[in-house]
Design a protein around this motif. Sequence first.
Motif, PDB file in Angstrom:
ATOM      1  N   ASN A 163      -5.238 -16.303 -17.028  1.00  0.00           N
ATOM      2  CA  ASN A 163      -4.675 -15.744 -15.817  1.00  0.00           C
ATOM      3  C   ASN A 163      -4.154 -16.627 -14.898  1.00  0.00           C
ATOM      4  OD1 ASN A 163      -5.126 -13.163 -17.110  1.00  0.00           O
ATOM      5  ND2 ASN A 163      -7.078 -12.679 -15.804  1.00  0.00           N
ATOM      6  N   TYR A 164      -3.260 -16.099 -13.812  1.00  0.00           N
ATOM      7  CA  TYR A 164      -2.934 -17.128 -13.014  1.00  0.00           C
ATOM      8  C   TYR A 164      -2.767 -16.221 -11.716  1.00  0.00           C
ATOM      9  CZ  TYR A 164       2.040 -16.011 -12.951  1.00  0.00           C
ATOM     10  OH  TYR A 164       3.198 -15.610 -13.116  1.00  0.00           O
ATOM     11  N   ALA A 165      -3.005 -16.757 -10.485  1.00  0.00           N
ATOM     12  CA  ALA A 165      -3.084 -15.972  -9.446  1.00  0.00           C
ATOM     13  C   ALA A 165      -2.032 -16.586  -8.502  1.00  0.00           C
ATOM     14  CB  ALA A 165      -4.411 -16.116  -8.550  1.00  0.00           C
ATOM     15  N   THR A 166      -1.348 -15.587  -7.762  1.00  0.00           N
ATOM     16  CA  THR A 166      -0.387 -15.760  -6.625  1.00  0.00           C
ATOM     17  C   THR A 166      -0.764 -15.145  -5.366  1.00  0.00           C
ATOM     18  OG1 THR A 166       1.438 -14.588  -7.071  1.00  0.00           O
ATOM     19  CG2 THR A 166       1.574 -16.558  -8.336  1.00  0.00           C
ATOM     20  N   HIS A 190      -0.031 -12.654 -15.085  1.00  0.00           N
ATOM     21  CA  HIS A 190      -0.018 -12.752 -13.474  1.00  0.00           C
ATOM     22  C   HIS A 190      -1.006 -11.887 -12.696  1.00  0.00           C
ATOM     23  CE1 HIS A 190       2.155 -12.028  -9.614  1.00  0.00           C
ATOM     24  NE2 HIS A 190       1.418 -13.100  -9.398  1.00  0.00           N
ATOM     25  N   VAL A 191      -1.782 -12.386 -11.955  1.00  0.00           N
ATOM     26  CA  VAL A 191      -2.818 -11.680 -11.066  1.00  0.00           C
ATOM     27  C   VAL A 191      -2.238 -11.659  -9.724  1.00  0.00           C
ATOM     28  CG1 VAL A 191      -4.888 -10.971 -10.487  1.00  0.00           C
ATOM     29  CG2 VAL A 191      -4.659 -11.954 -12.956  1.00  0.00           C
ATOM     30  N   PRO A 192      -1.505 -10.603  -8.949  1.00  0.00           N
ATOM     31  CA  PRO A 192      -1.349 -10.958  -7.642  1.00  0.00           C
ATOM     32  C   PRO A 192      -2.232 -10.512  -6.511  1.00  0.00           C
ATOM     33  CG  PRO A 192      -0.296  -8.979  -8.511  1.00  0.00           C
ATOM     34  CD  PRO A 192      -1.164  -9.491  -9.749  1.00  0.00           C
ATOM     35  N   GLN A 209      -9.049 -19.175 -12.898  1.00  0.00           N
ATOM     36  CA  GLN A 209      -9.072 -20.742 -12.792  1.00  0.00           C
ATOM     37  C   GLN A 209      -7.803 -21.192 -12.383  1.00  0.00           C
ATOM     38  OE1 GLN A 209     -10.427 -21.018 -17.116  1.00  0.00           O
ATOM     39  NE2 GLN A 209     -11.902 -22.611 -16.331  1.00  0.00           N
ATOM     40  N   ILE A 210      -6.637 -20.519 -12.385  1.00  0.00           N
ATOM     41  CA  ILE A 210      -5.155 -21.112 -12.207  1.00  0.00           C
ATOM     42  C   ILE A 210      -4.761 -20.387 -11.152  1.00  0.00           C
ATOM     43  CG2 ILE A 210      -3.171 -21.604 -13.156  1.00  0.00           C
ATOM     44  CD1 ILE A 210      -4.766 -21.476 -15.906  1.00  0.00           C
ATOM     45  N   ALA A 211      -3.958 -21.026 -10.162  1.00  0.00           N
ATOM     46  CA  ALA A 211      -3.219 -20.275  -9.263  1.00  0.00           C
ATOM     47  C   ALA A 211      -2.190 -21.196  -8.630  1.00  0.00           C
ATOM     48  CB  ALA A 211      -4.189 -19.974  -8.080  1.00  0.00           C
ATOM     49  N   TRP A 212      -1.053 -20.935  -8.005  1.00  0.00           N
ATOM     50  CA  TRP A 212       0.013 -21.173  -7.119  1.00  0.00           C
ATOM     51  C   TRP A 212      -0.577 -20.871  -5.526  1.00  0.00           C
ATOM     52  CZ3 TRP A 212       3.521 -24.936  -8.217  1.00  0.00           C
ATOM     53  CH2 TRP A 212       3.815 -24.945  -9.722  1.00  0.00           C
ATOM     54  N   VAL A 213      -0.776 -21.938  -4.768  1.00  0.00           N
ATOM     55  CA  VAL A 213      -1.061 -21.543  -3.483  1.00  0.00           C
ATOM     56  C   VAL A 213      -0.100 -22.441  -2.481  1.00  0.00           C
ATOM     57  CG1 VAL A 213      -3.291 -21.253  -3.857  1.00  0.00           C
ATOM     58  CG2 VAL A 213      -2.690 -23.592  -3.514  1.00  0.00           C
ATOM     59  N   ASP A 214      -0.249 -22.221  -1.065  1.00  0.00           N
ATOM     60  CA  ASP A 214       0.468 -22.987  -0.194  1.00  0.00           C
ATOM     61  C   ASP A 214      -0.275 -24.458   0.103  1.00  0.00           C
ATOM     62  OD1 ASP A 214      -1.042 -22.985   2.741  1.00  0.00           O
ATOM     63  OD2 ASP A 214      -1.005 -20.925   1.968  1.00  0.00           O
TER      64      ASP A 214
END
Length: 334
Positions: A163-166, A190-192, A209-214
């Motif tokens: 999974n990946y988070a945003t 995707h996990v919002p 374990q995975i995410a896009w962040v500012d």
Amino acid sequence: MPFASNPLHRRRLLAVLGAAGLASATGVRAEGAWPARPIRMVVPSGAGSGADLLCRLFSDALAQAVRQPVVVDNRPGANGVLAAEQLVRAAPDGYTLGWLSSSSTVINQAVQPNLSFDVARDTVPIVQVGVGGIALVVTPDFPARNLQEFVANVKGRPAGALNYATWGVGSTGHLVMEWLKAKAGLDLRHVPYKTMPQIYQDMQGGNIQIAWVDVSSLVPLFKSGKLRCLALSGTQRSPQMPEVLTLTQQGYRFEADAWYGVFAPRGTPAAVVEAVNRHVRAALVAPELKDRRMALNLDDNTPQRSPEEFGRLVRDDLKLWQGIARDAGIKLDA
């Protein structure tokens, strides 16, 4: 004797009407020059996020310049739609501004064509703050130290195993990862999340374990080794993380930058727009704020754009992100 028939009274009446017309034309309210009371700054993020931290820095600078409090109003949720709707529904009197981002404006509109508002029609872009990308991060135990290793690792696992988070459906992170998935042939779910701090909490708790962040809120976690940054989405590297390469530098050409900016409701007086633009641009280069700007990953390279120039950028970026959304196959119902 009728009031208007007296020459003296007639001159006074014309003077009053002339003053009223001047006040209307320059955005001056009846109770005095703007601002005569506190200003609300709506931000589409929770406290502690990069957007919130930057918003508070520049809101404080604006408050000092205009000698009125600027109250930050956190309205997280729906990838910034809630905050943007608060802004466009507010009275255009200069007392409600929005600290919005490319994600909460042009990207939302690119993936949700049926939104209740139109960025170009319903807002006045005042001033750009910052330009750059967002960050692809993993937990320290994830077996990848760059984008190539990440792609290879994901491909080596069963489909949908990771999974990946945003920070929301239709967010910049969501759009960029779906674009990367399409280009690299990846299968990730995707996990919002609602806020950035919630993402960090779950990553450090071992839930994802995975995410896009500012980048602004990431810097201290990156420097302390609590998270590893694999890539940046923008056209330039981060001043606080110069060793991290961009997507383009790692073989995936991506040339869209993210940004923050101050917006107002349509119809806000031009004098207010000009004043806010002038004061925020001064804060962008103020020597006494340099250390605080750099701590939030904001260097001195932010373009010094007028409201008209920022407005053109907003319109151009809307077309750019519409193309990215089309290539990634993302279209959401508002």
